[in-house]
Design an enzyme around this catalytic site. Structure first.
Site, PDB file in Angstrom:
ATOM      1  N   SER A  16      -6.681   3.207   3.187  1.00 47.49           N
ATOM      2  CA  SER A  16      -5.273   3.423   3.939  1.00 47.49           C
ATOM      3  C   SER A  16      -5.168   5.244   3.655  1.00 47.49           C
ATOM      4  CB  SER A  16      -3.895   3.118   2.885  1.00 47.49           C
ATOM      5  OG  SER A  16      -3.250   2.866   3.486  1.00 47.49           O
ATOM      6  N   ASP A  62      -3.543  -2.855   6.718  1.00 45.93           N
ATOM      7  CA  ASP A  62      -3.694  -2.206   5.847  1.00 45.93           C
ATOM      8  C   ASP A  62      -4.684  -2.518   4.456  1.00 45.93           C
ATOM      9  OD1 ASP A  62      -3.941  -0.542   3.493  1.00 45.93           O
ATOM     10  OD2 ASP A  62      -1.308   0.238   3.611  1.00 45.93           O
TER      11      ASP A  62
END
Length: 279
Positions: free
Chosen positions: A43, A184
């Site tokens: 991320s 994610d």
């Protein structure tokens, strides 16, 4: 065993600011982060890892947080938060938890996938090519719930790999890369330290120590690596940093203070980090 791995965790805009400050603090103290044999980014960590290996000075990454550059408009509603928590906390089994979250992400009303690519593209600046050094970018397959890794040999553009790693479930849609949907990379582990297995020395800079749900924390993953003979240094926000970061990792007003806290904390820990990094 290979030598050094730098693990950079996720944390949203505020956690990313703390991460940028920490990277700058360590670099100022003489720690050559770019000398790592591999950088594993999740991320926000994928964003900063990409820029760092592309030659962007850590001091510049830090300064941009202080100046308000690299702002991310990521409004999160109470309804989105409730849906996320309902999905992630609905099972005590890690795999079922992430599968629930993935199903919820696939069905949640969000904006278009282009929002993710546009935002991540802005954060990467002019960085578009995979670096010569080994960079691994994590993402979660939204169908299987399994963490997978993109790298220069995956046949996927860097922008798409980092966008997949940053697609926050429920807030942003899972993005389509290489014919599959991704969300994610921090959905089941905020740093994915397990991917550093096999390296002698690991430095993990992790803004959020634990993912939401019944998943191992960064400290627990670090302990598992240590049992295998790896020397691990784990840097997470201390009490002072957590206080200025707050609970809303999307609150843009907190980025400068979070960056300063990361910088201060990293400078204070630099000597212990250097002992492992150079050892």
């Amino acid at each position: 065993m290979s030598d050094t791995a730098l693990v950079l965790g996720g944390g949203g805009p505020v956690g990313g600011a703390w991460l940028a400050g920490a990277l700058a603090g360590l670099t100022e103290a003489g720690i050559d982060l770019r000398s790592a044999d591999v950088v594993i980014g999740t991320s926000a960590g994928a964003v900063f890892g990409s820029r760092l290996l592309a030659g962007v000075p850590a001091a510049d990454l830090y300064e941009r947080q202080l100046s308000g550059a690299d702002a991310v408009d990521l409004p999160v509603t109470l309804r989105q938060t409730a849906r996320f928590l309902w999905a992630a906390l609905g099972s005590r089994d890690p795999q079922r938890s992430v599968e629930r979250l993935a199903r919820t992400a696939l069905s949640a009303p969000t904006g278009p996938e282009s929002d993710v690519f546009d935002t991540v593209g802005t954060l990467l600046g002019d960085v578009r090519a995979w670096p010569e050094q080994e960079l691994r970018v994590t993402a979660i397959d939204a169908r299987s719930g399994q963490v997978e890794v993109f790298h220069s040999r995956s046949g996927v553009p860097l922008l798409e790999a980092v966008a997949a790693s940053c697609a926050v479930p429920v807030v942003w849609p899972p993005v389509t890369v290489a014919g599959r949907r991704w969300m994610d990379g921090g959905s089941r582990s905020t740093a994915n330290l397990q991917l550093a297995r096999g390296y002698r020395h690991v430095l993990a800079v992790v803004p959020i120590p634990r993912a939401v749900g019944p998943h191992l924390s960064a400290a627990e993953q670090a302990a598992e690596l240590s049992q295998d003979g790896t020397r691990v240094t784990l840097l997470t926000p201390d009490r002072a940093a957590r206080r200025v970061m707050g609970r809303d990792m999307t609150d843009d007003t907190r980025r400068p203070a979070a960056a300063r806290a990361g910088h201060t904390q990293a400078r204070a820990m630099a000597s212990s980090v250097a002992d492992v990094w150079r050892g």
